[in-house]
Design a protein around this motif. Sequence first.
Motif, PDB file in Angstrom:
ATOM      1  N   GLU A  50     -62.113 -28.410 -79.110  1.00  7.48           N
ATOM      2  CA  GLU A  50     -62.538 -29.541 -79.941  1.00  7.48           C
ATOM      3  C   GLU A  50     -61.361 -30.466 -80.255  1.00  7.48           C
ATOM      4  O   GLU A  50     -61.515 -31.681 -80.297  1.00  7.48           O
ATOM      5  N   SER A  51     -60.196 -29.890 -80.475  1.00  2.32           N
ATOM      6  CA  SER A  51     -59.002 -30.689 -80.762  1.00  2.32           C
ATOM      7  C   SER A  51     -58.559 -31.467 -79.528  1.00  2.32           C
ATOM      8  O   SER A  51     -58.177 -32.640 -79.629  1.00  2.32           O
ATOM      9  N   VAL A  52     -58.617 -30.828 -78.374  1.00  2.00           N
ATOM     10  CA  VAL A  52     -58.264 -31.514 -77.132  1.00  2.00           C
ATOM     11  C   VAL A  52     -59.197 -32.700 -76.917  1.00  2.00           C
ATOM     12  O   VAL A  52     -58.749 -33.800 -76.565  1.00  2.00           O
ATOM     13  N   ALA A  53     -60.490 -32.497 -77.144  1.00  2.00           N
ATOM     14  CA  ALA A  53     -61.463 -33.582 -76.977  1.00  2.00           C
ATOM     15  C   ALA A  53     -61.178 -34.734 -77.952  1.00  2.00           C
ATOM     16  O   ALA A  53     -61.276 -35.909 -77.576  1.00  2.00           O
ATOM     17  N   LYS A  54     -60.836 -34.399 -79.190  1.00  2.31           N
ATOM     18  CA  LYS A  54     -60.507 -35.444 -80.163  1.00  2.31           C
ATOM     19  C   LYS A  54     -59.309 -36.263 -79.703  1.00  2.31           C
ATOM     20  O   LYS A  54     -59.337 -37.493 -79.732  1.00  2.31           O
ATOM     21  N   MET A  55     -58.243 -35.576 -79.287  1.00  2.00           N
ATOM     22  CA  MET A  55     -57.038 -36.295 -78.863  1.00  2.00           C
ATOM     23  C   MET A  55     -57.307 -37.141 -77.626  1.00  2.00           C
ATOM     24  O   MET A  55     -56.808 -38.262 -77.518  1.00  2.00           O
ATOM     25  N   ALA A  56     -58.095 -36.625 -76.702  1.00  2.03           N
ATOM     26  CA  ALA A  56     -58.424 -37.385 -75.493  1.00  2.03           C
ATOM     27  C   ALA A  56     -59.209 -38.647 -75.836  1.00  2.03           C
ATOM     28  O   ALA A  56     -59.091 -39.670 -75.153  1.00  2.03           O
ATOM     29  N   ALA A  57     -59.979 -38.581 -76.916  1.00  4.39           N
ATOM     30  CA  ALA A  57     -60.766 -39.732 -77.363  1.00  4.39           C
ATOM     31  C   ALA A  57     -59.965 -40.678 -78.257  1.00  4.39           C
ATOM     32  O   ALA A  57     -60.502 -41.664 -78.756  1.00  4.39           O
ATOM     33  N   GLY A  58     -58.687 -40.356 -78.492  1.00  3.06           N
ATOM     34  CA  GLY A  58     -57.849 -41.214 -79.322  1.00  3.06           C
ATOM     35  C   GLY A  58     -58.000 -40.963 -80.808  1.00  3.06           C
ATOM     36  O   GLY A  58     -57.636 -41.812 -81.622  1.00  3.06           O
ATOM     37  N   ILE A  59     -58.521 -39.799 -81.171  1.00  7.57           N
ATOM     38  CA  ILE A  59     -58.722 -39.448 -82.583  1.00  7.57           C
ATOM     39  C   ILE A  59     -57.613 -38.492 -83.001  1.00  7.57           C
ATOM     40  O   ILE A  59     -57.428 -37.427 -82.401  1.00  7.57           O
ATOM     41  N   ALA A  60     -56.881 -38.866 -84.040  1.00  7.45           N
ATOM     42  CA  ALA A  60     -55.772 -38.039 -84.524  1.00  7.45           C
ATOM     43  C   ALA A  60     -56.286 -36.748 -85.156  1.00  7.45           C
ATOM     44  O   ALA A  60     -57.329 -36.745 -85.820  1.00  7.45           O
ATOM     45  N   LEU A  61     -55.551 -35.684 -84.948  1.00  8.63           N
ATOM     46  CA  LEU A  61     -55.898 -34.403 -85.552  1.00  8.63           C
ATOM     47  C   LEU A  61     -55.534 -34.403 -87.027  1.00  8.63           C
ATOM     48  O   LEU A  61     -54.550 -35.010 -87.446  1.00  8.63           O
ATOM     49  N   THR A  62     -56.314 -33.674 -87.798  1.00  9.25           N
ATOM     50  CA  THR A  62     -56.040 -33.485 -89.217  1.00  9.25           C
ATOM     51  C   THR A  62     -55.304 -32.160 -89.399  1.00  9.25           C
ATOM     52  O   THR A  62     -55.220 -31.350 -88.470  1.00  9.25           O
ATOM     53  N   ASP A  63     -54.819 -31.931 -90.605  1.00  9.52           N
ATOM     54  CA  ASP A  63     -54.193 -30.641 -90.898  1.00  9.52           C
ATOM     55  C   ASP A  63     -55.196 -29.511 -90.659  1.00  9.52           C
ATOM     56  O   ASP A  63     -54.830 -28.454 -90.143  1.00  9.52           O
TER      57      ASP A  63
END
Length: 181
Positions: A50-63
């Motif tokens: 899920e984190s990889v997908a977020k980063m690939a979509a340009g969405i920064a990870l949260t804590d």
Amino acid sequence: MTENTIPAPFPPIALVVMGVSGCGKSSAGEAIARQLGWQLVEGDTYHAPESVAKMAAGIALTDADREGWLARLAALLAAADAQHGVVLTCSALKRKYRDQLRAAQPGLGFVFLDLDYETALARVQTRGGHFFSPELVANQFATLQDPRAEPDVLTLKATEPLAEIALATQQWVKAMPLARQ
């Protein structure tokens, strides 16, 4: 090449090669691990899908997104010992992330690859086959809490040749009290 060096009170048995995306953590980590004869652990491979997908979509990870990832990395570091040193690549952008990793492995040092924004952006834009979106580079710099004043941190310019980064790291490790020969 070294901007500052705050010596550790003991030799590290594990290192985290850290910095913003595009600073060369993977390449430097590989060179350092080879120089020291330690195991390389690529931190990005431990991100949740899920984190990889977020980063690939340009969405920064949260804590919260990073909690499980950091726990997995901490467990890997905890397994390091004097006979089985570990070089981990991990952005480790915030002090609290670094402190979590330190808590898992008292013999932990950090190699901070310092890089300016323009160079980081250019590197991320030109690398192929990586999930990290160039749109997130600015967020990396906004999130980065400079580690230079912390103990057990070696700061190197990320633009130096890999062989020089690896050699400087090896010399730093060997210069520490009771370093393994």
